[in-house]
Design a protein around this motif. Structure first.
Motif, mmCIF file in Angstrom:
data_model
loop_
_atom_site.group_PDB
_atom_site.id
_atom_site.type_symbol
_atom_site.label_atom_id
_atom_site.label_comp_id
_atom_site.label_asym_id
_atom_site.label_seq_id
_atom_site.Cartn_x
_atom_site.Cartn_y
_atom_site.Cartn_z
ATOM 1 N N ASP A 65 -4.409 -3.685 3.693
ATOM 2 C CA ASP A 65 -4.861 -4.971 2.923
ATOM 3 C C ASP A 65 -3.546 -5.824 2.051
ATOM 4 N N GLN A 107 -4.294 -5.934 -4.910
ATOM 5 C CA GLN A 107 -3.898 -5.189 -3.478
ATOM 6 C C GLN A 107 -2.758 -4.452 -4.185
ATOM 7 N N ALA A 117 -2.343 -16.366 -1.843
ATOM 8 C CA ALA A 117 -1.889 -15.108 -1.044
ATOM 9 C C ALA A 117 -0.848 -13.738 -1.598
ATOM 10 N N ARG A 170 -3.213 -12.526 -4.666
ATOM 11 C CA ARG A 170 -3.650 -11.221 -4.179
ATOM 12 C C ARG A 170 -3.021 -10.697 -3.559
ATOM 13 N N LEU A 171 -2.109 -10.788 -3.360
ATOM 14 C CA LEU A 171 -1.402 -9.345 -2.879
ATOM 15 C C LEU A 171 -0.928 -8.740 -4.055
ATOM 16 N N SER A 179 -2.009 -9.122 3.642
ATOM 17 C CA SER A 179 -1.718 -10.121 2.485
ATOM 18 C C SER A 179 0.076 -10.498 2.554
#
Ligand SMILES: [Zn+2]
Length: 233
Positions: free
Chosen positions: A42, A127, A120, A123-124, A46
């Motif tokens: 993931d 994650q 992104a 999100r990164l 990302s």
């Protein structure tokens, strides 16, 4: 034949088998967990997305600057009076309009890329935090598993030594019988008599067999049901 000692050998072998199985089980648990592998994938995805949106944004911005420059240049010509022909003037005007539309599109792309890049990036970060957590967890777990494995390996070495000691005090005939019988009987050549039953197959033994096993001197007595050597304490 020393049945008591053969039984001792049997117990050691059973323990060795148990330890061997535990080690095999541990080894399987030492594979990196799927959740961790997924988290890593993931993060990589990302990160690639962030880079991709960033590249798209820079590209659009560069396009926009080039268009702005061309528009400025065309507008300068339009105002300069260099072009006098009506058709040419019209064409120049149309070209400026077209470039302005293009620039507007390019600016939209740049803005869209910026926003998606920021999404992104968020999100990164999430994650990445999940991955760090999972990695930490796995590190602790793995350490415990490796310590357990080391303990089992030491235990195994000890059992091996014990086995060596017991084997040395058994006759070759006894060892050969033990090995051959074990091969045919799922690794169990000697069974203890417990409350009148064979501990390997759980069948009730005739009293005559039990007393022979108890009195056994030299000759092995076999379980009439499973064929293993009986050991009666
Ligand atoms: Zn039996």
């Amino acid at each position: 034949m020393d049945i008591a000692r053969l039984y001792e050998l049997q117990k050691i072998d059973a323990n060795m088998e148990k330890v061997r199985r535990k080690v095999a089980h541990l080894r399987r648990k030492l594979d990196e967990p799927t959740a961790l592998q997924q988290a890593r994938a993931d993060v990589a995805a990302s990160r690639a997305a962030v880079e991709q949106f960033h590249a798209r944004q820079l590209d659009a911005e560069l396009n926009g600057r080039q268009l702005a420059e061309r528009i400025r240049e065309s507008e300068r010509r339009l105002m300069s009076g260099e072009v006098r022909n009506a058709k040419e003037l019209e064409a120049l005007q149309a070209s400026i309009e077209s470039m302005k539309r293009q620039r507007s599109q390019v600016e939209d792309v740049a803005l869209d890329s910026l926003q998606r890049g920021e999404d992104a990036q968020r999100r990164l970060a999430e994650q990445q935090a999940t991955l760090t957590n999972l990695e930490q967890q796995w590190k602790t777990e793995k350490q415990a598993l490796e310590e357990e494995e080391l303990k089992l390996k030491r235990m195994f070495a000890q059992l091996k030594q014990q086995r060596q000691g017991v084997s040395e005090r058994l006759s070759d005939d006894a060892l050969t019988l033990y090995r051959q019988l074990g091969e045919r009987k799922a690794g169990v050549a000697v069974a203890a008599v417990q409350n009148g039953t064979c501990s390997a197959c759980n069948v009730s033994l005739p009293t005559g067999v039990v007393s022979s096993a108890r009195a056994a001197v030299g000759q092995p007595v076999y379980c009439p049901s499973c064929g293993r050597i009986l050991f009666a304490a």
